[in-house]
Every structure is written in C-alpha cells, then in structure tokens.
Design a protein around this motif. Structure first.
Motif, PDB file in Angstrom:
ATOM      1  N   VAL A 166      51.557  33.677  50.880  1.00  0.00           N
ATOM      2  CA  VAL A 166      50.200  33.127  50.839  1.00  0.00           C
ATOM      3  C   VAL A 166      49.437  33.741  49.672  1.00  0.00           C
ATOM      4  CG1 VAL A 166      47.969  33.008  52.038  1.00  0.00           C
ATOM      5  CG2 VAL A 166      50.095  32.700  53.324  1.00  0.00           C
ATOM      6  N   VAL A 167      48.813  32.893  48.859  1.00  0.00           N
ATOM      7  CA  VAL A 167      47.879  33.335  47.819  1.00  0.00           C
ATOM      8  C   VAL A 167      46.491  33.048  48.366  1.00  0.00           C
ATOM      9  CG1 VAL A 167      47.106  33.048  45.446  1.00  0.00           C
ATOM     10  CG2 VAL A 167      49.540  32.803  45.998  1.00  0.00           C
TER      11      VAL A 167
ATOM     12  N   PRO B 275      53.862  37.707  53.608  1.00  0.00           N
ATOM     13  CA  PRO B 275      53.397  38.340  52.372  1.00  0.00           C
ATOM     14  C   PRO B 275      52.130  37.646  51.865  1.00  0.00           C
ATOM     15  CG  PRO B 275      55.743  37.833  52.247  1.00  0.00           C
ATOM     16  CD  PRO B 275      55.216  37.132  53.450  1.00  0.00           C
ATOM     17  N   VAL B 276      51.096  38.429  51.547  1.00  0.00           N
ATOM     18  CA  VAL B 276      49.818  37.883  51.084  1.00  0.00           C
ATOM     19  C   VAL B 276      49.440  38.504  49.750  1.00  0.00           C
ATOM     20  CG1 VAL B 276      47.333  37.736  51.525  1.00  0.00           C
ATOM     21  CG2 VAL B 276      48.952  37.368  53.397  1.00  0.00           C
ATOM     22  N   LEU B 277      49.184  37.653  48.771  1.00  0.00           N
ATOM     23  CA  LEU B 277      48.622  38.059  47.488  1.00  0.00           C
ATOM     24  C   LEU B 277      47.162  37.654  47.500  1.00  0.00           C
ATOM     25  CD1 LEU B 277      48.623  38.986  44.527  1.00  0.00           C
ATOM     26  CD2 LEU B 277      49.547  36.743  43.905  1.00  0.00           C
ATOM     27  N   MET B 278      46.254  38.623  47.449  1.00  0.00           N
ATOM     28  CA  MET B 278      44.833  38.332  47.550  1.00  0.00           C
ATOM     29  C   MET B 278      44.193  38.290  46.160  1.00  0.00           C
ATOM     30  SD  MET B 278      42.002  40.030  50.091  1.00  0.00           S
ATOM     31  CE  MET B 278      42.808  39.245  51.499  1.00  0.00           C
ATOM     32  N   LEU B 279      43.381  37.259  45.936  1.00  0.00           N
ATOM     33  CA  LEU B 279      42.625  37.105  44.701  1.00  0.00           C
ATOM     34  C   LEU B 279      41.179  37.520  44.969  1.00  0.00           C
ATOM     35  CD1 LEU B 279      43.899  33.563  43.627  1.00  0.00           C
ATOM     36  CD2 LEU B 279      44.933  35.792  43.144  1.00  0.00           C
TER      37      LEU B 279
ATOM     38  N   MET C 168      45.025  40.646  43.000  1.00  0.00           N
ATOM     39  CA  MET C 168      44.740  40.453  41.587  1.00  0.00           C
ATOM     40  C   MET C 168      43.246  40.222  41.444  1.00  0.00           C
ATOM     41  SD  MET C 168      47.873  37.982  40.315  1.00  0.00           S
ATOM     42  CE  MET C 168      47.384  38.161  38.585  1.00  0.00           C
ATOM     43  N   THR C 169      42.661  40.824  40.422  1.00  0.00           N
ATOM     44  CA  THR C 169      41.230  40.681  40.164  1.00  0.00           C
ATOM     45  C   THR C 169      40.998  39.561  39.160  1.00  0.00           C
ATOM     46  OG1 THR C 169      40.916  43.052  40.559  1.00  0.00           O
ATOM     47  CG2 THR C 169      39.150  41.884  39.427  1.00  0.00           C
ATOM     48  N   LYS C 170      40.070  38.677  39.468  1.00  0.00           N
ATOM     49  CA  LYS C 170      39.718  37.585  38.563  1.00  0.00           C
ATOM     50  C   LYS C 170      38.947  38.133  37.363  1.00  0.00           C
ATOM     51  CE  LYS C 170      39.163  34.407  42.449  1.00  0.00           C
ATOM     52  NZ  LYS C 170      38.215  33.526  43.169  1.00  0.00           N
ATOM     53  N   PRO C 171      39.129  37.539  36.193  1.00  0.00           N
ATOM     54  CA  PRO C 171      40.108  36.502  35.840  1.00  0.00           C
ATOM     55  C   PRO C 171      41.506  37.104  35.735  1.00  0.00           C
ATOM     56  CG  PRO C 171      38.944  37.194  33.878  1.00  0.00           C
ATOM     57  CD  PRO C 171      38.296  37.927  35.038  1.00  0.00           C
ATOM     58  N   PHE C 172      42.520  36.285  35.968  1.00  0.00           N
ATOM     59  CA  PHE C 172      43.878  36.785  35.972  1.00  0.00           C
ATOM     60  C   PHE C 172      44.787  35.839  35.187  1.00  0.00           C
ATOM     61  CE2 PHE C 172      43.070  34.365  39.834  1.00  0.00           C
ATOM     62  CZ  PHE C 172      44.015  33.362  39.740  1.00  0.00           C
ATOM     63  N   SER C 173      45.932  36.359  34.827  1.00  0.00           N
ATOM     64  CA  SER C 173      46.931  35.588  34.097  1.00  0.00           C
ATOM     65  C   SER C 173      47.792  34.799  35.071  1.00  0.00           C
ATOM     66  CB  SER C 173      47.809  36.531  33.261  1.00  0.00           C
ATOM     67  OG  SER C 173      49.059  35.950  32.967  1.00  0.00           O
ATOM     68  N   MET C 174      47.969  33.507  34.809  1.00  0.00           N
ATOM     69  CA  MET C 174      48.840  32.700  35.655  1.00  0.00           C
ATOM     70  C   MET C 174      50.274  33.212  35.592  1.00  0.00           C
ATOM     71  SD  MET C 174      47.354  30.404  37.416  1.00  0.00           S
ATOM     72  CE  MET C 174      45.654  29.823  37.532  1.00  0.00           C
ATOM     73  N   ARG C 175      50.672  33.677  34.444  1.00  0.00           N
ATOM     74  CA  ARG C 175      52.029  34.220  34.294  1.00  0.00           C
ATOM     75  C   ARG C 175      52.219  35.425  35.206  1.00  0.00           C
ATOM     76  NH1 ARG C 175      54.571  36.500  28.581  1.00  0.00           N
ATOM     77  NH2 ARG C 175      56.612  37.110  29.407  1.00  0.00           N
ATOM     78  N   GLU C 176      51.208  36.293  35.268  1.00  0.00           N
ATOM     79  CA  GLU C 176      51.308  37.462  36.132  1.00  0.00           C
ATOM     80  C   GLU C 176      51.269  37.047  37.599  1.00  0.00           C
ATOM     81  OE1 GLU C 176      48.980  41.644  37.172  1.00  0.00           O
ATOM     82  OE2 GLU C 176      48.466  40.543  35.348  1.00  0.00           O
ATOM     83  N   LEU C 177      50.464  36.067  37.944  1.00  0.00           N
ATOM     84  CA  LEU C 177      50.404  35.588  39.322  1.00  0.00           C
ATOM     85  C   LEU C 177      51.781  35.109  39.777  1.00  0.00           C
ATOM     86  CD1 LEU C 177      47.727  33.604  41.159  1.00  0.00           C
ATOM     87  CD2 LEU C 177      50.022  32.637  41.104  1.00  0.00           C
ATOM     88  N   VAL C 178      52.439  34.316  38.954  1.00  0.00           N
ATOM     89  CA  VAL C 178      53.774  33.820  39.297  1.00  0.00           C
ATOM     90  C   VAL C 178      54.740  34.993  39.464  1.00  0.00           C
ATOM     91  CG1 VAL C 178      55.757  32.521  38.440  1.00  0.00           C
ATOM     92  CG2 VAL C 178      53.462  31.565  38.237  1.00  0.00           C
ATOM     93  N   ALA C 179      54.653  35.982  38.570  1.00  0.00           N
ATOM     94  CA  ALA C 179      55.540  37.147  38.648  1.00  0.00           C
ATOM     95  C   ALA C 179      55.327  37.902  39.953  1.00  0.00           C
ATOM     96  CB  ALA C 179      55.293  38.072  37.461  1.00  0.00           C
ATOM     97  N   ARG C 180      54.078  38.018  40.388  1.00  0.00           N
ATOM     98  CA  ARG C 180      53.799  38.756  41.624  1.00  0.00           C
ATOM     99  C   ARG C 180      54.256  37.973  42.857  1.00  0.00           C
ATOM    100  NH1 ARG C 180      48.760  42.823  41.263  1.00  0.00           N
ATOM    101  NH2 ARG C 180      48.830  43.295  39.050  1.00  0.00           N
ATOM    102  N   VAL C 181      54.116  36.665  42.832  1.00  0.00           N
ATOM    103  CA  VAL C 181      54.614  35.846  43.942  1.00  0.00           C
ATOM    104  C   VAL C 181      56.128  35.993  44.059  1.00  0.00           C
ATOM    105  CG1 VAL C 181      54.983  33.481  44.738  1.00  0.00           C
ATOM    106  CG2 VAL C 181      52.712  34.184  43.949  1.00  0.00           C
ATOM    107  N   HIS C 182      56.815  35.904  42.944  1.00  0.00           N
ATOM    108  CA  HIS C 182      58.272  36.079  42.965  1.00  0.00           C
ATOM    109  C   HIS C 182      58.642  37.477  43.468  1.00  0.00           C
ATOM    110  CE1 HIS C 182      59.885  32.385  41.346  1.00  0.00           C
ATOM    111  NE2 HIS C 182      59.047  32.403  40.330  1.00  0.00           N
TER     112      HIS C 182
END
Length: 218
Positions: A43-44, A68-72, A93-107
């Motif tokens: 969950v994001v 697993p929860v990734l909180m924005l 992750m603190t806004k603003p954030f990189s989409m590339r990093e978000l995907v890496a953290r989800v994986h």
C-alpha cells in the motif's frame, strides 16, 4: 491512496507502467474499503487523507491484515515520521519525491516480504541478551514481553542480529533492507533505529558515530 489527484495520477501511471495492478482512491474510508476488497500486496498511503487520516487508515489496515505500507507525507518533522512508523508504516517518503525512488522502495518492500518467507524456518529463534526473535512467527520479545514491531523494524533488527556486535554502516543497512543505497536517504535508517530503541529499550542498539549501528552483544 492519495487525495491530490495530480500526484495520485502520476503514481498510478508510473506503477502501472512498472507492471503493477493499481487501485487508487482519494479518502480514508474509501481506502479501507478498497483494502478489504482488493487485499493488496503493498500500500502506498498519503499521510494527510481527508476523513480518516493516513495514520488511522494504516493502523486499521495493520490490525485487520498486516501489509507493507509506504507512507507519503508533506510533514518532514521526525516526530511525525516516528508516529507513522508507530502505527505500522514500513517506510516513508517526504513530498516532493522522485517517482523512480518510489518505485524502488515499492520493489524493496515486496522483496523483503519474499525474502522473509524464504528464510523463516520452523525452529528459527535468535536470542541476543534480553531480546528474543522468532523469525518464523515474526515476533519479538524483550524480557518476556512481546514488542510490536513493524515489518521494516523487524527486518532491520534481524539483519543486525545475524552478527551481534558488528557495526553496520547506514548505507549498507539501507541497501540490505530498503533495496537501495543513497547517502541522502540514511535518515530513514536513523528513524527506524530510534523506533527500535523506543520499543526494545535504549541499550539494545549502539550508535557508532559517523559509521552506523550495532546490536549490543551482552
């Protein structure tokens, strides 16, 4: 689960492009309903949802079925981040954030779940001083009382418990647990160590200034 439509659309588009099956909602009640209906693998979650906020949504999700929860969050204060970890968020992750990093953290979250299921043997128990770690059950006890750890806190503790007394660099822990290594992101490790100390006691994890952390060996 994000109330800002622009951010939600961007996150949904990027995760879909990465091959994920994505469901997006914009408020807390809808988030819980979608969670119960879809039973997602990860969950994001936005911290500041309308209605039920992200903290309450995360708490209810973890009580119903751990995930697993990734909180924005737009709130960069460490106190707010620790509260998020306390209700069951695994990463933030603190806004603003990189989409590339978000995907890496989800994986990385998904890899940790898979790795934990592979490593959990039926009789795997690690004891370090007053701390007992039941790897198969993913439970931790300190002086006989169970400590409620998040998935990430548990994985971090297990990693250090593999070699009690050894000093692990922050960058190494970030790579081993979160799946990426960036010097600017080591604050993530620091926050989770503080959460571990709050739950297990101040004498469990030792700080080696300028280097990293070690699990205290009695």
């Amino acid at each position: 689960m994000e109330d800002d439509e622009t951010i939600a659309r961007a996150v949904r588009h990027r995760l879909t492009a990465e091959g994920f099956d994505v469901r997006a909602v914009g408020d807390g009640e809808a988030a819980l309903a979608a969670y119960a209906r879809s039973r997602p693998d990860v969950v994001v979650l936005d911290r500041l949802l309308p209605g039920l906020d992200g903290l309450e949504v995360c708490r209810r999700m973890q009580a119903a079925r751990p995930v697993p929860v990734l909180m924005l969050t737009a709130l960069a204060e460490e106190t707010d981040l620790l509260v998020g970890l306390g209700v069951g968020a695994d990463d933030y992750m603190t806004k603003p954030f990189s989409m590339r990093e978000l995907v890496a953290r989800v994986h990385a979250l998904l890899r940790r779940v898979e790795r934990a299921s592979q490593l959990a043997g039926p009789d795997t128990v690690i004891r370090v001083g007053d701390v007992e770690i039941d790897v198969a059950e993913r439970r931790v006890y300190t002086r006989g009382a169970e400590a409620q750890l998040t998935r990430t806190e548990f994985d971090l503790l297990c990693r250090m418990a593999e070699r009690p007394g050894q000093v692990f660099e922050r960058e190494r822990l970030l790579s081993d647990i979160w799946g990426f290594s960036e010097a600017a992101a080591t604050r993530t490790v620091d926050s989770h160590v503080r959460a571990l100390r709050r739950k297990l006691g101040p004498g469990v994890v030792r700080t080696v200034h300028g280097v990293g952390y070690a699990l205290v060996r009695p």
